[in-house]
Write a protein that holds these residues in place. Structure first.
Motif, PDB file in Angstrom:
ATOM      1  N   GLY A  32       0.806  -1.216   0.000  1.00  0.00           N
ATOM      2  CA  GLY A  32       0.000   0.000   0.000  1.00  0.00           C
ATOM      3  C   GLY A  32       0.834   1.259   0.000  1.00  0.00           C
ATOM      4  O   GLY A  32       0.425   2.269   0.585  1.00  0.00           O
ATOM      5  N   LEU A  62       2.446   8.249  -0.197  1.00  0.00           N
ATOM      6  CA  LEU A  62       1.156   7.805   0.299  1.00  0.00           C
ATOM      7  C   LEU A  62       1.285   6.374   0.814  1.00  0.00           C
ATOM      8  O   LEU A  62       1.799   5.493   0.127  1.00  0.00           O
ATOM      9  CB  LEU A  62       0.101   7.865  -0.810  1.00  0.00           C
ATOM     10  CG  LEU A  62      -1.264   7.266  -0.488  1.00  0.00           C
ATOM     11  CD1 LEU A  62      -1.942   8.029   0.642  1.00  0.00           C
ATOM     12  CD2 LEU A  62      -2.153   7.225  -1.725  1.00  0.00           C
ATOM     13  N   LYS A  63       0.815   6.161   2.045  1.00  0.00           N
ATOM     14  CA  LYS A  63       0.829   4.841   2.657  1.00  0.00           C
ATOM     15  C   LYS A  63      -0.578   4.507   3.132  1.00  0.00           C
ATOM     16  O   LYS A  63      -1.183   5.249   3.917  1.00  0.00           O
ATOM     17  CB  LYS A  63       1.804   4.824   3.845  1.00  0.00           C
ATOM     18  CG  LYS A  63       1.752   3.575   4.697  1.00  0.00           C
ATOM     19  CD  LYS A  63       2.164   2.312   3.935  1.00  0.00           C
ATOM     20  CE  LYS A  63       2.175   1.094   4.864  1.00  0.00           C
ATOM     21  NZ  LYS A  63       2.487  -0.156   4.141  1.00  0.00           N
ATOM     22  N   ASN A  64      -1.115   3.382   2.631  1.00  0.00           N
ATOM     23  CA  ASN A  64      -2.446   2.921   3.018  1.00  0.00           C
ATOM     24  C   ASN A  64      -2.339   1.835   4.090  1.00  0.00           C
ATOM     25  O   ASN A  64      -1.523   0.904   3.968  1.00  0.00           O
ATOM     26  CB  ASN A  64      -3.207   2.367   1.815  1.00  0.00           C
ATOM     27  CG  ASN A  64      -3.593   3.453   0.826  1.00  0.00           C
ATOM     28  OD1 ASN A  64      -3.978   4.544   1.218  1.00  0.00           O
ATOM     29  ND2 ASN A  64      -3.492   3.143  -0.459  1.00  0.00           N
ATOM     30  N   GLN A  80      -4.848  -0.652   5.316  1.00  0.00           N
ATOM     31  CA  GLN A  80      -6.188  -1.166   5.070  1.00  0.00           C
ATOM     32  C   GLN A  80      -6.838  -1.710   6.334  1.00  0.00           C
ATOM     33  O   GLN A  80      -8.038  -1.510   6.563  1.00  0.00           O
ATOM     34  CB  GLN A  80      -6.130  -2.262   3.991  1.00  0.00           C
ATOM     35  CG  GLN A  80      -5.694  -1.783   2.623  1.00  0.00           C
ATOM     36  CD  GLN A  80      -6.716  -0.877   1.973  1.00  0.00           C
ATOM     37  OE1 GLN A  80      -7.863  -0.818   2.386  1.00  0.00           O
ATOM     38  NE2 GLN A  80      -6.295  -0.146   0.952  1.00  0.00           N
ATOM     39  N   ARG A 105      -8.157   1.084   8.206  1.00  0.00           N
ATOM     40  CA  ARG A 105      -9.074   1.925   7.432  1.00  0.00           C
ATOM     41  C   ARG A 105      -8.626   3.387   7.426  1.00  0.00           C
ATOM     42  O   ARG A 105      -9.430   4.308   7.592  1.00  0.00           O
ATOM     43  CB  ARG A 105     -10.504   1.803   7.973  1.00  0.00           C
ATOM     44  CG  ARG A 105     -11.077   0.406   7.905  1.00  0.00           C
ATOM     45  CD  ARG A 105     -12.459   0.349   8.524  1.00  0.00           C
ATOM     46  NE  ARG A 105     -13.417   1.155   7.767  1.00  0.00           N
ATOM     47  CZ  ARG A 105     -14.089   0.706   6.724  1.00  0.00           C
ATOM     48  NH1 ARG A 105     -13.882  -0.526   6.282  1.00  0.00           N
ATOM     49  NH2 ARG A 105     -14.955   1.486   6.107  1.00  0.00           N
ATOM     50  N   SER A 148      -5.294   6.211   5.763  1.00  0.00           N
ATOM     51  CA  SER A 148      -4.138   6.441   4.894  1.00  0.00           C
ATOM     52  C   SER A 148      -3.391   7.662   5.389  1.00  0.00           C
ATOM     53  O   SER A 148      -3.986   8.614   5.896  1.00  0.00           O
ATOM     54  CB  SER A 148      -4.585   6.629   3.437  1.00  0.00           C
ATOM     55  OG  SER A 148      -5.374   7.802   3.309  1.00  0.00           O
ATOM     56  N   GLU A 156      -0.444  10.510   4.215  1.00  0.00           N
ATOM     57  CA  GLU A 156       0.248  11.098   3.074  1.00  0.00           C
ATOM     58  C   GLU A 156       1.082  12.282   3.531  1.00  0.00           C
ATOM     59  O   GLU A 156       0.676  13.047   4.409  1.00  0.00           O
ATOM     60  CB  GLU A 156      -0.754  11.545   2.008  1.00  0.00           C
ATOM     61  CG  GLU A 156      -0.100  12.113   0.747  1.00  0.00           C
ATOM     62  CD  GLU A 156      -1.098  12.526  -0.303  1.00  0.00           C
ATOM     63  OE1 GLU A 156      -0.689  13.176  -1.296  1.00  0.00           O
ATOM     64  OE2 GLU A 156      -2.296  12.218  -0.134  1.00  0.00           O
ATOM     65  N   LYS A 210      -6.142  10.517   6.538  1.00  0.00           N
ATOM     66  CA  LYS A 210      -7.530  10.255   6.183  1.00  0.00           C
ATOM     67  C   LYS A 210      -7.976   8.958   6.843  1.00  0.00           C
ATOM     68  O   LYS A 210      -7.248   7.951   6.815  1.00  0.00           O
ATOM     69  CB  LYS A 210      -7.700  10.112   4.664  1.00  0.00           C
ATOM     70  CG  LYS A 210      -7.383  11.367   3.873  1.00  0.00           C
ATOM     71  CD  LYS A 210      -7.607  11.113   2.381  1.00  0.00           C
ATOM     72  CE  LYS A 210      -7.296  12.347   1.557  1.00  0.00           C
ATOM     73  NZ  LYS A 210      -7.521  12.110   0.111  1.00  0.00           N
ATOM     74  N   GLU A 258     -10.664  13.885   7.670  1.00  0.00           N
ATOM     75  CA  GLU A 258      -9.287  14.162   7.254  1.00  0.00           C
ATOM     76  C   GLU A 258      -8.703  15.254   8.141  1.00  0.00           C
ATOM     77  O   GLU A 258      -9.319  16.302   8.352  1.00  0.00           O
ATOM     78  CB  GLU A 258      -9.231  14.605   5.790  1.00  0.00           C
ATOM     79  CG  GLU A 258      -7.830  14.936   5.316  1.00  0.00           C
ATOM     80  CD  GLU A 258      -7.768  15.357   3.869  1.00  0.00           C
ATOM     81  OE1 GLU A 258      -6.756  15.962   3.458  1.00  0.00           O
ATOM     82  OE2 GLU A 258      -8.750  15.085   3.133  1.00  0.00           O
TER      83      GLU A 258
END
Length: 516
Positions: A182, A210-212, A214, A217, A219, A221, A256, A266
């Motif tokens: 991610g 950007l790192k997600n 998951q 839930r 992210s 940035e 976010k 956010e």
């Protein structure tokens, strides 16, 4: 079956999977290219009897009688010169304080991406235009000189003088992608945008990461934008760069998260570290924002707030009563301002919705009684590089007239109501009504024309606006768009512009756009 036929078929059987693997390996080494863009042709008509920018000085009035006499003398010389032209049979150079202009332009956008595998992608985006029909394109050499500001959008279009170069690069970056983790990293010229473009909406060269997460839930940035670099200037012409670290950098991070199906949140922060003294100003400023979006079946709304803090150092000229500079000094200003942003949408049906919007910043627009920028004190709000539109004329950046844009939206409030109506499936109609107000009334004591001595008073009412837009989706890729606005100015706008003429601004344009 003979032994030779058996061996031949066995070898073929072994080679077929190998061929597939070899083909897949060859396929993975190929460079895949994707492209998209749009072509647009636009016809515009605009008209006004109100100024768009101030023509008189904003410095304090030291000798009003002297300034009035000098202005009257200049006007008399202009009239006398025009009379002499008329006597010689030449056309007049004095035009009415009223405008009615029609023009046409075209624009082409093209974005192309290429990738050899799923981990690296290169993106190049370019723009040709806007090229006005009959617009003048400057040559690199010749008696008209060379103006790099007109090479790119706005160049070319005149018969026989289309410019050789009218291409502008919008994007040029590498995108490193690790989908399994991610993680996405962009390096190069790209679009940097905050929530709804309220703080930042601009292309620039820098790095974004950007790192997600998951399972959480959310992210995260962050990045850096190199907004300006003046390190290579050689002022004394000795062959060595003497402007080391004269730069302007923007740092940002935002988080976010979406823990509930219909709620998005956010939190973000943007920081400006401006050491470039070429514009007589340095700054260290920060913008802290909280953006909340709530979506339900029948309605949705957005609550958004921004806090602006920091310091600005401004070079000021100290003058005498004759406006002669005695010396220059640097003044330090502490900034503490804010912006509020509220939007509400009610969906009556799939083809009809109603919307409310309220957006505003603290402080006073224009300048103070000393001729200084009013947003440097009194809880003033300093903008970074936003890009947003509220109504078609009052606050806009999409073409035609614009009294203010995101970067000049300081000390202003705009409230509005608009409705979207979808009729006969391909048509969408938008009706809107907006009012523009100043948070604090603009300063009238520095005015020459719209002043208290001439019987005028200041106000916070800037004006009201009516909008009517139509979108016709001819096909899924081809659209015809009509957009119009009618703005009636208020007293605060005349105070801000120091103008006592006119009342109305209007615009209308029709766009034919094909996307691919």
């Amino acid at each position: 079956m003979s032994l030779r036929n058996f061996l031949f078929r066995y070898i073929i059987f072994l080679l077929i999977p190998s061929g597939f693997l070899f083909a897949q390996e060859e396929e993975s080494q190929r460079t895949f290219m994707n492209f998209n863009g749009s072509f647009r042709v636009r016809a515009t008509n605009v008209g006004r009897d109100v100024l768009l920018e101030r023509k008189t000085p904003v410095t304090p009035i030291n000798n009003l009688e002297k300034e009035t006499a000098e202005r009257q003398q200049t006007e008399q010389q202009l009239i006398q010169s025009d009379l002499e032209r008329r006597q010689q049979g030449l056309p007049s150079q004095i035009t009415p304080r009223k405008e009615d202009v029609s023009y046409y332009d075209s624009r082409f956008l093209y974005n192309m991406s290429f990738s050899a595998n799923k981990y690296v992608e290169g993106v190049w985006g370019m723009q040709v235009g806007d090229i006005p029909f009959g617009g003048k394109g400057l040559r690199a050499t010749g008696p008209d000189g060379f103006d790099p500001g007109l090479v790119g959008p706005g160049s070319g279009g005149e018969r026989g003088r289309t410019a050789a170069v009218n291409v502008q690069t919008n994007f040029l970056y590498l995108n490193f992608r690790i989908p399994e983790s991610g993680l996405f990293i962009k390096v190069g010229q790209q679009l940097f945008s905050s929530a709804q473009g309220r703080v930042l909406f601009s292309t620039g060269t820098g790095v974004s990461i950007l790192k997600n997460f998951q399972f959480l839930r959310l992210s995260l940035e962050g990045g850096i934008l190199r907004a300006r670099d003046q390190s290579f200037l050689d002022v004394d012409k000795n062959g060595f760069a003497d402007k080391n670290y004269q730069s302007s950098n923007i740092y940002y991070n935002r988080l976010k998260f979406e823990y509930f199906r219909n709620i998005r949140n956010e939190v973000y922060a943007y920081f400006l570290d401006d050491n470039d003294k070429s514009d007589n100003e340095t700054a260290r400023l920060a913008w802290y924002g909280l953006h909340n979006e709530f979506n339900f079946q029948k309605f949705s709304f957005i609550v958004h707030g921004i806090l602006n803090t920091g310091t600005v150092k401004k070079l000021r000229a100290v003058t005498d009563t004759n406006d002669v500079t005695i010396y220059n000094t640097t003044q330090r200003h502490s900034i503490k301002g804010g912006m509020y942003d509220f939007q509400f949408t009610y969906r009556w049906s799939e083809s009809l919705n109603f919307n409310l919007i309220a957006l505003g910043t603290t402080g006073r627009p224009g300048y103070d009684e000393k001729g200084h920028e009013a947003n440097l004190k009194g809880n003033g709000y300093r903008t970074l590089a936003p890009g947003f539109s509220i109504s078609n004329i009052a606050t806009d950046f999409t073409g035609g007239y614009a009294l203010f844009n995101g970067s000049s939206f300081s000390g202003l409030n705009e409230y509005g109501f608009y409705s979207n109506i979808i009729a006969f499936d391909p048509y969408q109609f938008t009706l809107g009504y907006y009012q523009l107000w100043a948070t604090k009334s603009p300063e009238i004591r520095i005015n020459r024309e719209f002043s208290e001595l001439n019987g005028y008073r200041t106000s916070t009412y800037m004006g009201m606006e009516y909008n009517f837009n139509v979108r016709y989706n001819v096909t899924s890729d081809f659209q015809i768009i009509f957009r119009s606005g009618y703005f009636v100015a208020g007293d605060a706008l005349f105070v801000l512009l120091d103008s006592k003429y006119g009342r109305v601004l209007r615009e209308a344009f029709i766009v034919f756009e094909h996307r691919f």
